[in-house]
Design an enzyme around this catalytic site. Structure first.
Site: not given
Length: 277
Positions: A174, A178
């Site tokens: 994650y 990002k």
């Protein structure tokens, strides 16, 4: 409304029919044609029905952003409705709800697909805002890896060594995905500028959505909520606050802002950098 055929409206595209996507659609959709996309047909149908009941002109397109052909079709559909004025990419998954593989495919590769596909239908004045996350500011890839994350063809991203090294660590996936969003936006700014269009990202902190609720109930939830107190914010953000930030970046007041990231996190990233022991 732009000049053109009577009754033709500018088009706003929103990917993701969750809390942030719904708030953005309501904030930007008045007087425009909304084209909404989500991988879940039932969730998409519920939002389309709700927005139509509120008087919006809206069309739903079931779209898995990890599938490039689906994103290309979404872009063609949007362009067929009128001039694409704004694209807001909120679709994504989190460690509490998805595996590392899915996170990388949706958040990283999916965002690259959206940037590339909508560049082809962007025109003067078009704005793309990719919703990333403050988590991307935690990442620390090497300069060489950042260059690859920024510019490698979307189809090659999952094969990069720094991506393969994530393994099954969903949180690491994650964070890296990002950071990749930030880098892809920066790298794409030149091509968008040459079309008279703009591209930016927004990095929310903890926002009150179904996804953040799932995160709060996960093993890392207590730490996440404690940070809100420690940084002085004392609360989560709201989808409406993200929609306001998106509206600014998509509007005329941000005409000289492109290729950058806007943190909307209640000061959490600043606290982490300067005050966390």
């Amino acid at each position: 409304m732009h000049e053109g055929t009577y009754g033709e409206r500018d088009v706003v595209v929103v990917t993701g029919a969750g809390g942030m996507g719904a708030a953005v659609a309501r904030r930007l959709g008045s007087g425009r044609t909304l084209v909404l996309a989500d991988a879940s047909g039932p969730q998409l149908d519920r939002l389309v029905e709700a927005l139509r009941a509120e008087g919006h002109a809206v069309r739903g397109v079931v779209t898995d952003v990890s599938d490039r052909s689906a994103v290309d079709e979404l872009a063609r559909t949007a362009a067929g409705e009128g001039r694409v004025a704004a694209v807001v990419h909120t679709a994504g998954v989190s460690p509490a709800t998805a595996s590392a593989r899915t996170i990388l495919a949706v958040n990283m590769v999916g965002t690259a697909h959206v940037i590339e596909a909508f560049e082809q239908v962007a025109s003067r004045g078009t704005s793309l805002v990719c919703v990333s996350s403050m988590a991307g500011h935690y990442a620390s890839p090497t300069r060489e890896d950042e260059a690859l994350l920024a510019s490698a063809p979307a189809g090659d991203l999952l094969a990069l060594a720094c991506v393969a090294a994530v393994g099954e660590e969903a949180t690491t996936a994650y964070i890296l995905s990002k950071r990749s969003n930030h880098l892809r936006v920066q790298a794409a700014a030149l091509a968008w500028n040459l079309r008279g269009a703009r591209i930016n990202s927004i990095s929310p902190g903890v926002i009150s959505t179904a996804m953040s609720k799932a995160e709060a109930e996960s093993s890392s939830g207590a730490h996440m909520l404690r940070m809100l107190e420690d940084c002085g914010a004392g609360r989560t953000g709201t989808p409406a606050e993200i929609a306001d930030a998106v509206a600014f970046l998509s509007g005329p007041g941000a005409g000289y802002i492109t290729g950058t990231d806007l943190l909307v996190d209640g000061g959490q990233a600043a606290w982490i950098r300067c005050h966390r022991v």
